[in-house]
Design a protein around this motif. Sequence first.
Motif, mmCIF file in Angstrom:
data_model
loop_
_atom_site.group_PDB
_atom_site.id
_atom_site.type_symbol
_atom_site.label_atom_id
_atom_site.label_comp_id
_atom_site.label_asym_id
_atom_site.label_seq_id
_atom_site.Cartn_x
_atom_site.Cartn_y
_atom_site.Cartn_z
ATOM 1 N N THR A 191 -3.684 -42.662 -29.217
ATOM 2 C CA THR A 191 -3.395 -43.138 -27.864
ATOM 3 C C THR A 191 -1.937 -42.847 -27.541
ATOM 4 O O THR A 191 -1.080 -42.809 -28.431
ATOM 5 N N ILE A 192 -1.677 -42.614 -26.270
ATOM 6 C CA ILE A 192 -0.296 -42.374 -25.827
ATOM 7 C C ILE A 192 -0.106 -43.114 -24.505
ATOM 8 O O ILE A 192 -0.853 -42.901 -23.542
ATOM 9 N N ASN A 193 0.840 -44.014 -24.519
ATOM 10 C CA ASN A 193 1.080 -44.871 -23.353
ATOM 11 C C ASN A 193 2.566 -44.978 -23.063
ATOM 12 O O ASN A 193 3.399 -44.695 -23.923
ATOM 13 N N CYS A 194 2.856 -45.411 -21.837
ATOM 14 C CA CYS A 194 4.253 -45.620 -21.439
ATOM 15 C C CYS A 194 4.522 -47.090 -21.189
ATOM 16 O O CYS A 194 3.633 -47.837 -20.768
ATOM 17 N N ILE A 195 5.753 -47.472 -21.427
ATOM 18 C CA ILE A 195 6.241 -48.778 -20.968
ATOM 19 C C ILE A 195 7.327 -48.490 -19.940
ATOM 20 O O ILE A 195 8.238 -47.689 -20.199
ATOM 21 N N ALA A 196 7.204 -49.118 -18.779
ATOM 22 C CA ALA A 196 8.206 -48.925 -17.722
ATOM 23 C C ALA A 196 8.999 -50.218 -17.537
ATOM 24 O O ALA A 196 8.564 -51.119 -16.823
ATOM 25 N N PRO A 197 10.148 -50.311 -18.215
ATOM 26 C CA PRO A 197 10.960 -51.519 -18.029
ATOM 27 C C PRO A 197 11.615 -51.532 -16.651
ATOM 28 O O PRO A 197 11.896 -50.486 -16.065
ATOM 29 N N GLY A 198 11.848 -52.750 -16.190
ATOM 30 C CA GLY A 198 12.706 -52.916 -15.001
ATOM 31 C C GLY A 198 14.136 -53.034 -15.497
ATOM 32 O O GLY A 198 14.576 -52.240 -16.329
ATOM 33 N N TRP A 199 14.804 -54.068 -15.062
ATOM 34 C CA TRP A 199 16.206 -54.253 -15.428
ATOM 35 C C TRP A 199 16.294 -55.063 -16.721
ATOM 36 O O TRP A 199 15.938 -56.232 -16.756
ATOM 37 N N ILE A 200 16.750 -54.405 -17.782
ATOM 38 C CA ILE A 200 16.847 -55.030 -19.101
ATOM 39 C C ILE A 200 18.326 -55.087 -19.504
ATOM 40 O O ILE A 200 19.061 -54.106 -19.306
ATOM 41 N N GLU A 201 18.722 -56.201 -20.055
ATOM 42 C CA GLU A 201 20.133 -56.363 -20.419
ATOM 43 C C GLU A 201 20.463 -55.587 -21.693
ATOM 44 O O GLU A 201 20.092 -55.994 -22.796
ATOM 45 N N THR A 202 21.128 -54.448 -21.538
ATOM 46 C CA THR A 202 21.572 -53.638 -22.680
ATOM 47 C C THR A 202 22.880 -52.950 -22.281
ATOM 48 O O THR A 202 23.349 -53.116 -21.155
ATOM 49 N N GLU A 203 23.405 -52.140 -23.186
ATOM 50 C CA GLU A 203 24.611 -51.357 -22.884
ATOM 51 C C GLU A 203 24.414 -50.504 -21.635
ATOM 52 O O GLU A 203 25.324 -50.302 -20.858
ATOM 53 N N MET A 204 23.173 -49.993 -21.474
ATOM 54 C CA MET A 204 22.889 -49.085 -20.365
ATOM 55 C C MET A 204 23.128 -49.744 -19.004
ATOM 56 O O MET A 204 23.535 -49.097 -18.052
ATOM 57 N N THR A 205 22.879 -51.047 -18.931
ATOM 58 C CA THR A 205 22.944 -51.724 -17.636
ATOM 59 C C THR A 205 24.179 -52.623 -17.494
ATOM 60 O O THR A 205 24.349 -53.267 -16.471
ATOM 61 N N LYS A 206 25.030 -52.621 -18.535
ATOM 62 C CA LYS A 206 26.149 -53.585 -18.472
ATOM 63 C C LYS A 206 27.217 -53.205 -17.424
ATOM 64 O O LYS A 206 27.979 -54.058 -17.001
ATOM 65 N N GLU A 207 27.217 -51.928 -17.008
ATOM 66 C CA GLU A 207 28.199 -51.499 -16.011
ATOM 67 C C GLU A 207 27.791 -51.826 -14.573
ATOM 68 O O GLU A 207 28.558 -51.611 -13.652
ATOM 69 N N ILE A 208 26.564 -52.322 -14.379
ATOM 70 C CA ILE A 208 26.134 -52.633 -13.006
ATOM 71 C C ILE A 208 27.064 -53.711 -12.439
ATOM 72 O O ILE A 208 27.267 -54.756 -13.060
ATOM 73 N N PRO A 209 27.658 -53.467 -11.248
ATOM 74 C CA PRO A 209 28.582 -54.456 -10.678
ATOM 75 C C PRO A 209 27.898 -55.799 -10.424
ATOM 76 O O PRO A 209 26.709 -55.835 -10.088
ATOM 77 N N GLU A 210 28.666 -56.893 -10.598
ATOM 78 C CA GLU A 210 28.124 -58.255 -10.450
ATOM 79 C C GLU A 210 27.400 -58.441 -9.117
ATOM 80 O O GLU A 210 26.356 -59.082 -9.045
ATOM 81 N N LYS A 211 27.979 -57.873 -8.045
ATOM 82 C CA LYS A 211 27.392 -58.044 -6.710
ATOM 83 C C LYS A 211 25.988 -57.403 -6.656
ATOM 84 O O LYS A 211 25.034 -57.985 -6.140
ATOM 85 N N THR A 212 25.888 -56.209 -7.240
ATOM 86 C CA THR A 212 24.588 -55.526 -7.271
ATOM 87 C C THR A 212 23.605 -56.335 -8.113
ATOM 88 O O THR A 212 22.428 -56.448 -7.780
ATOM 89 N N LYS A 213 24.134 -56.924 -9.211
ATOM 90 C CA LYS A 213 23.260 -57.703 -10.094
ATOM 91 C C LYS A 213 22.640 -58.880 -9.347
ATOM 92 O O LYS A 213 21.435 -59.126 -9.460
ATOM 93 N N SER A 214 23.445 -59.595 -8.563
ATOM 94 C CA SER A 214 22.860 -60.758 -7.871
ATOM 95 C C SER A 214 21.870 -60.302 -6.797
ATOM 96 O O SER A 214 20.877 -60.992 -6.538
ATOM 97 N N GLU A 215 22.104 -59.140 -6.205
ATOM 98 C CA GLU A 215 21.129 -58.591 -5.242
ATOM 99 C C GLU A 215 19.821 -58.242 -5.963
ATOM 100 O O GLU A 215 18.733 -58.548 -5.496
ATOM 101 N N LEU A 216 19.967 -57.595 -7.137
ATOM 102 C CA LEU A 216 18.782 -57.198 -7.913
ATOM 103 C C LEU A 216 17.966 -58.431 -8.316
ATOM 104 O O LEU A 216 16.739 -58.427 -8.234
ATOM 105 N N LEU A 217 18.669 -59.476 -8.715
ATOM 106 C CA LEU A 217 17.995 -60.699 -9.177
ATOM 107 C C LEU A 217 17.116 -61.318 -8.093
ATOM 108 O O LEU A 217 16.052 -61.861 -8.390
#
Length: 260
Positions: A191-217
């Motif tokens: 079997t071959i499947n995908c997982i599509a994460p949304g916004w996950i807290e990791t190094e990749m997303t730590k640069e997102i500005p605080e203002k954008t983060k509260s909008e995303l939330l």
Amino acid sequence: MELNHYPKWRVYLFNLNDRVAIVTGASQGIGEAIAKIFAASGAHVICIARNKIKLKNLINHITKEGGSASYINCDITNNETFSNAIYSVLTEFNRLDILVNNAGITRDALLMRMKEEQWDEVLNTNLKAAFHGTKSVIRSMMKNKYGRIINITSIVGLQGNAGQSNYAASKAGLIGFSQSIAKEVGARGITINCIAPGWIETEMTKEIPEKTKSELLKNIPLGRIGSSEDIGYAALFLASEKSKYITGQTITIDGGRLIN
Ligand code: NAP
């Protein structure tokens, strides 16, 4: 994350006892969580990434907790090195049961400013390496009539995102790739499947500005950012024997972001 947090009964639900798994991008973030959860569930996990120190620390952590793991220090965009890494695993264990193509990067820019290198770097890491990884394991999985391949895509691959056309193309590409391979190898118990994460807290997303983060939330019905473990548990299910009637699918794990 301590492995002994997992309740004993997990062993009877989704265990990976005696399975051999490769997780790419295991040196941190989502890949690290997947590696720990797989090891806690009984698999021998081969962790692949470039950062040797982080990989060593991860292996120490897993083995200290009673799990089994090893690492291969490798840049997955070097096709030959990556394929050789996989062949070395096949030679050592004589099989590979689970492959998680998780390693990924972003190089964001609006299309008008995007350089060809930014496009190539993202496509080579996020999509082309998954092609090489999957191609390198598929023959052995077909021979063994068993395999679980999990590709970590993104909700950006399902709905696009301004400034991420390269990333979105790579992640959408992974979905089409997985659906096609699912049709090619389904009859062989793979079997071959995908997982599509949304916004996950990791190094990749730590640069997102605080203002954008509260909008995303505001757009996440479950009201929080996801954790790497949220992805790891779904990966455990897809990697287990219990998911045997699921293939070619994409599981969105985004706190409800896409339905909003
Ligand atoms: P991360 O913390 O930045 O980790 C990325 C991992 O990929 C690292 O372990 C990195 O290891 C590895 N990697 C990158 N380039 C590599 C290369 N050329 N060769 C080998 N390993 C490489 O990111 P993450 O958030 O955990 O993301 C993991 C996956 O989830 C990615 O595919 C990402 O696109 C996807 N995703 C993440 C989110 C999110 O919100 N975080 C959302 C949707 C999808 P080294 O640097 O040690 O090589």
